[in-house]
Design an enzyme around this catalytic site. Structure first.
Site, PDB file in Angstrom:
ATOM      1  N   LYS A 125       1.386   4.035  -2.854  1.00 49.63           N
ATOM      2  CA  LYS A 125       0.571   5.637  -2.597  1.00 49.63           C
ATOM      3  C   LYS A 125       2.062   6.116  -2.603  1.00 49.63           C
ATOM      4  CE  LYS A 125      -3.966   5.029  -2.191  1.00 49.63           C
ATOM      5  NZ  LYS A 125      -4.599   5.781  -2.660  1.00 49.63           N
ATOM      6  N   TYR A 146       0.873  -1.506   0.295  1.00 44.70           N
ATOM      7  CA  TYR A 146      -0.299   0.364  -0.192  1.00 44.70           C
ATOM      8  C   TYR A 146       0.665   1.255   0.041  1.00 44.70           C
ATOM      9  CZ  TYR A 146      -4.065   2.978   0.668  1.00 44.70           C
ATOM     10  OH  TYR A 146      -4.472   4.713   1.339  1.00 44.70           O
TER      11      TYR A 146
END
Length: 257
Positions: free
Chosen positions: A166, A162
């Site tokens: 990002k 994650y």
């Protein structure tokens, strides 16, 4: 809205595509952009929550529709792009808020976890940007807003795939700005703090974790989806015409401590 505020913040005549607009931050942004005058196309996977947002928008007199797509599936993203262009024309505003939030410890992170997280959080914004960004540039006006994360900048809470995705989206935002800003297309990222949304229910179910994150803020509370209404309108409107390639931290001072 006064004529002056309409001039700098108004979005009448604009079409905005908001992925992940069925809940959380994406929903707040979609409603804000609609109430500022834009036509809204919500793109998400679950049809029932999308229908709720569309109903809310229409109650405010906003022209709104929904397109169901799995943002982690490349073919589904491309099918949604085709539906948008054929049904509504090229959009003026793209908000990438859809996310997959799989964060096991790195020891347990599987290939499948990695692939689906990168697909939804980075590849989908890339594909949508490639589909709409060049047309925005040809038209001389456009806005791209990518919702990123604190974990793009600092590691905590099993950042794993994650955080990597990002961080990649922050880099993609700068690349999009480099490519298209000289043609009137601003491209920016928004970095939330710890916000209570369906993606963070596990965190907010633990009072001790909530307290730790609250203590780190400067405003004495964690984030709410409504915190993102104003920044979405600012970045999508003429008010933000000289802001591009940036990451706006909307986190109550979380990142400053």
């Amino acid at each position: 809205m006064s004529s002056y505020l309409e001039m700098i913040f108004g979005l009448t005549g604009r079409t905005a595509v908001v992925t992940g607009g069925s809940s959380g931050i994406g929903r707040a942004m979609a409603v804000a952009l609609g109430r500022a005058g834009a036509r809204i196309l919500v793109v998400a996977r679950r049809e029932a929550p999308m229908a709720e947002v569309v109903t809310e928008l229409r109650e405010h007199g906003v022209e709104a529709d929904a397109i169901s797509a799995d943002l982690a599936d490349r073919a589904s993203v491309k099918a949604a792009i085709t539906k948008i262009i054929e049904g509504y024309g090229q959009p003026d505003i793209l908000v990438n808020s859809a996310a997959v939030n799989l964060r096991p410890h790195l020891d347990a992170l599987t290939d499948d976890d990695w692939d689906v997280t990168l697909a939804a959080n980075l590849t989908a914004p890339f594909l949508l940007g490639q589909a709409f960004g060049p047309a925005m540039a040809r038209n001389g006006w456009g806005r791209i807003v990518n919702v990123v994360s604190q974990q793009a900048f600092r590691a905590y809470g099993n950042s794993g795939a994650y955080g990597a995705a990002k961080a990649g989206l922050v880099g993609l935002t700068r690349s999009q700005a480099e490519a298209w800003s000289r043609h009137g297309v601003t491209c920016n990222a928004v970095a939330p703090g710890v916000v209570h949304t369906p993606l963070t229910e596990e965190v907010f179910a633990d009072p001790s974790k909530v307290s730790v994150h609250t203590a780190r803020t400067m405003i004495g509370r964690n984030g709410l989806p409504s915190d993102f209404a104003g920044c979405a309108v600012f970045l999508a409107s003429d008010a933000g015409q000289a802001v591009t390639g940036q990451t706006l931290f909307v986190d109550g001072g979380y990142s400053a401590t």
